[in-house]
Design a protein around this motif. Structure first.
Motif, mmCIF file in Angstrom:
data_model
loop_
_atom_site.group_PDB
_atom_site.id
_atom_site.type_symbol
_atom_site.label_atom_id
_atom_site.label_comp_id
_atom_site.label_asym_id
_atom_site.label_seq_id
_atom_site.Cartn_x
_atom_site.Cartn_y
_atom_site.Cartn_z
ATOM 1 N N ILE A 1 1.057 -1.132 0.133
ATOM 2 C CA ILE A 1 -0.049 0.077 -0.034
ATOM 3 C C ILE A 1 0.846 1.215 0.171
ATOM 4 O O ILE A 1 1.770 1.467 0.730
ATOM 5 C CB ILE A 1 -0.908 -0.009 1.205
ATOM 6 C CG1 ILE A 1 -1.842 -1.437 1.039
ATOM 7 C CG2 ILE A 1 -1.662 1.324 1.378
ATOM 8 C CD1 ILE A 1 -2.540 -1.506 2.239
ATOM 9 N N HIS A 2 0.530 2.339 -0.921
ATOM 10 C CA HIS A 2 1.310 3.494 -1.095
ATOM 11 C C HIS A 2 0.377 4.627 -0.853
ATOM 12 O O HIS A 2 -0.932 4.536 -1.213
ATOM 13 C CB HIS A 2 1.718 3.596 -2.481
ATOM 14 C CG HIS A 2 2.687 2.455 -2.923
ATOM 15 N ND1 HIS A 2 4.115 2.622 -2.961
ATOM 16 C CD2 HIS A 2 2.325 1.170 -3.259
ATOM 17 C CE1 HIS A 2 4.483 1.328 -3.695
ATOM 18 N NE2 HIS A 2 3.219 0.538 -3.732
ATOM 19 N N TYR A 3 0.964 5.763 -0.768
ATOM 20 C CA TYR A 3 0.198 6.979 -0.925
ATOM 21 C C TYR A 3 0.732 7.772 -2.281
ATOM 22 O O TYR A 3 2.217 7.432 -2.469
ATOM 23 C CB TYR A 3 -0.106 7.973 -0.045
ATOM 24 C CG TYR A 3 1.140 8.722 0.921
ATOM 25 C CD1 TYR A 3 2.210 9.439 0.354
ATOM 26 C CD2 TYR A 3 1.275 8.486 2.249
ATOM 27 C CE1 TYR A 3 3.335 9.762 0.948
ATOM 28 C CE2 TYR A 3 2.282 9.084 3.003
ATOM 29 C CZ TYR A 3 3.170 9.707 2.227
ATOM 30 O OH TYR A 3 4.286 10.304 2.888
ATOM 31 N N THR A 4 0.250 8.550 -2.923
ATOM 32 C CA THR A 4 0.536 8.983 -4.141
ATOM 33 C C THR A 4 1.596 10.018 -4.018
ATOM 34 O O THR A 4 2.547 10.235 -4.852
ATOM 35 C CB THR A 4 -0.491 9.520 -5.063
ATOM 36 O OG1 THR A 4 -1.155 10.645 -4.496
ATOM 37 C CG2 THR A 4 -1.546 8.492 -5.571
ATOM 38 N N ILE B 1 -0.758 -0.922 -4.567
ATOM 39 C CA ILE B 1 -2.335 -0.060 -4.551
ATOM 40 C C ILE B 1 -1.673 1.384 -4.313
ATOM 41 O O ILE B 1 -1.202 1.470 -3.239
ATOM 42 C CB ILE B 1 -3.090 -0.489 -3.660
ATOM 43 C CG1 ILE B 1 -3.528 -1.960 -3.951
ATOM 44 C CG2 ILE B 1 -4.344 0.325 -3.387
ATOM 45 C CD1 ILE B 1 -4.504 -2.611 -2.899
ATOM 46 N N GLU B 2 -2.053 2.408 -4.725
ATOM 47 C CA GLU B 2 -1.787 3.742 -4.634
ATOM 48 C C GLU B 2 -3.058 4.603 -4.147
ATOM 49 O O GLU B 2 -4.146 4.478 -4.616
ATOM 50 C CB GLU B 2 -1.378 4.435 -5.810
ATOM 51 C CG GLU B 2 0.163 3.999 -6.432
ATOM 52 C CD GLU B 2 1.169 4.915 -5.604
ATOM 53 O OE1 GLU B 2 0.850 5.680 -4.663
ATOM 54 O OE2 GLU B 2 2.597 4.349 -6.129
ATOM 55 N N LEU B 3 -3.033 4.907 -3.107
ATOM 56 C CA LEU B 3 -4.154 5.984 -2.548
ATOM 57 C C LEU B 3 -3.668 7.445 -2.796
ATOM 58 O O LEU B 3 -2.706 7.903 -2.474
ATOM 59 C CB LEU B 3 -4.309 5.575 -0.888
ATOM 60 C CG LEU B 3 -4.464 4.270 -0.544
ATOM 61 C CD1 LEU B 3 -4.374 4.106 1.004
ATOM 62 C CD2 LEU B 3 -5.876 3.723 -1.171
ATOM 63 N N GLY C 1 3.168 -2.059 3.911
ATOM 64 C CA GLY C 1 3.235 -0.658 3.294
ATOM 65 C C GLY C 1 4.724 -0.594 2.596
ATOM 66 O O GLY C 1 5.600 -1.368 2.911
ATOM 67 N N HIS C 2 4.593 0.651 1.677
ATOM 68 C CA HIS C 2 5.863 0.722 0.993
ATOM 69 C C HIS C 2 6.846 0.953 1.809
ATOM 70 O O HIS C 2 8.025 0.673 1.665
ATOM 71 C CB HIS C 2 5.640 2.155 -0.072
ATOM 72 C CG HIS C 2 6.598 2.047 -1.302
ATOM 73 N ND1 HIS C 2 6.547 2.990 -1.990
ATOM 74 C CD2 HIS C 2 7.893 1.026 -1.535
ATOM 75 C CE1 HIS C 2 7.632 3.060 -2.920
ATOM 76 N NE2 HIS C 2 8.256 1.823 -2.436
ATOM 77 N N ALA C 3 6.724 1.735 3.111
ATOM 78 C CA ALA C 3 7.718 2.325 4.307
ATOM 79 C C ALA C 3 8.531 0.760 4.646
ATOM 80 O O ALA C 3 9.429 0.810 5.016
ATOM 81 C CB ALA C 3 7.268 3.123 5.000
ATOM 82 N N PRO D 1 8.204 6.744 2.546
ATOM 83 C CA PRO D 1 7.652 6.993 4.011
ATOM 84 C C PRO D 1 6.216 6.400 3.788
ATOM 85 O O PRO D 1 5.560 6.443 5.131
ATOM 86 C CB PRO D 1 7.684 8.639 4.202
ATOM 87 C CG PRO D 1 7.593 9.265 2.848
ATOM 88 C CD PRO D 1 8.372 7.943 2.110
ATOM 89 N N ASP D 2 5.523 6.120 2.784
ATOM 90 C CA ASP D 2 4.261 5.915 2.496
ATOM 91 C C ASP D 2 4.081 4.450 3.067
ATOM 92 O O ASP D 2 4.586 3.602 2.914
ATOM 93 C CB ASP D 2 3.807 6.084 1.201
ATOM 94 C CG ASP D 2 4.611 5.437 -0.001
ATOM 95 O OD1 ASP D 2 5.821 5.522 0.204
ATOM 96 O OD2 ASP D 2 3.986 4.771 -0.940
ATOM 97 N N PRO D 3 2.631 4.341 3.170
ATOM 98 C CA PRO D 3 1.598 5.164 3.373
ATOM 99 C C PRO D 3 1.421 6.087 4.556
ATOM 100 O O PRO D 3 0.459 6.982 4.796
ATOM 101 C CB PRO D 3 0.180 4.248 3.258
ATOM 102 C CG PRO D 3 0.694 2.875 4.227
ATOM 103 C CD PRO D 3 2.229 2.767 3.869
HETATM 104 ZN ZN LIG Z 1 5.160 4.209 -2.293
#
Ligand SMILES: [Zn+2]
Length: 280
Positions: free
Chosen positions: A85-88, A150-152, A188-190, A198-200
């Motif tokens: 899981i990521h944030y954009t 998955i990008e949020l 998460g990506h982090a 650092p994401d999500p």
């Molecule tokens: Zn990411």
């Protein structure tokens, strides 16, 4: 009410429906060209699957080793086994769609989830997206090959909307069911790129996900860690790359403690780590 009044009431509705239909058509046609590139690229990859060339091997003296291809009749496609899981870290879904449809960016994800809960599927789940980058979890060093990205839509400084999380939970349930993804493998990506990503982020509702069976989280009641508790080994057993231990500690705290992410374990952080590590 008179018929003319009713008609007046419906005019804005009809007008609204027309404009939203136009908007959808325009949005889809805006990606006609990239959808064509997608199809032709997928077609070229399908040809790789049809290759029946035997592995070319040579011995220590450079002499060819006899090899041939005999196709088995028992096989199917490999399945993803992780969800990352990521944030954009971008300002809008259109901006992210543009980023993921420009070849020069070299980044992509399988899904983008908007703040309004809209889910955009950008890559067939069986294909390898470019979302993880240099990363490691346990002994897996090619996370892109075994995961769904998955990008949020979130710039990294704002809370996640409930519509967005609701859609995410539905998507995670489908992926877990379709590919039998283990509970521990929603991360998460982090987590897989400590010190680099650092994401999500600290605001991401990991506890809400864990309650539904997507990833682990600490229990409400936490017993103190034993005095000889080896935190570095515990982090490594969970999956963290501990070659940069302070970075791994920060990543762990961002996911499982969510108060602050300094690279130091307080007694409370240690107790949470002990509680989480026992789940793995
Ligand atoms: Zn990411």
């Amino acid at each position: 009410m008179k018929k003319s009044c009713l008609l007046l009431l419906f005019i804005p509705l009809l007008f609204g429906a027309c404009t939203s239909k136009k908007k959808i058509v325009k949005t889809i046609s805006a990606f006609d060209a990239t959808n064509q590139v997608y199809t032709s690229h997928a077609d070229s990859l399908s040809k790789v699957l049809l290759t029946t060339q035997a592995a070319m091997l040579t011995d220590s003296l450079g002499r060819p080793v006899t090899s041939e291809f005999v196709g088995t009749v028992n096989f199917n496609l490999r399945k993803p086994n992780y969800v990352i899981i990521h944030y954009t870290a971008q300002d809008s879904v259109p901006q992210t769609l543009r980023t993921f449809t420009l070849a020069r960016t070299q980044v992509s994800a399988h899904y983008v989830v908007g703040k309004d809960g809209r889910v955009i599927h950008m890559l067939n789940d069986y294909m390898r997206a470019w979302h993880a980058g240099i990363s490691k979890w346990g002994s897996v060093t090619d996370m892109n090959s075994c995961s769904i990205g998955i990008e949020l839509d979130n710039n990294g400084y704002e809370p996640f909307s409930q519509q967005q999380i609701s859609s995410l939970l539905l998507l995670l349930a489908k992926l877990k069911r379709d590919y039998n993804i283990p509970t521990a493998n929603f991360i998460g990506h982090a987590d897989i790129a400590p010190g680099r990503k650092p994401d999500p982020g600290i605001r991401f509702p990991w506890e809400q996900l864990a309650k539904k069976g997507f990833g682990y989280y600490s229990d409400m009641l936490i017993v103190p860690a034993p005095v000889n508790f080896d935190s570095a080994t515990a982090l490594r057993l969970i999956g963290y790359d501990t070659s940069n231990l302070p970075a791994a500690i920060s990543a762990f705290k961002r996911h499982f403690v969510q108060r602050e992410d300094s690279p130091v374990l307080t007694q409370f952080d240690l107790d949470v780590l002990y509680n989480v590590y026992k789940k793995y």
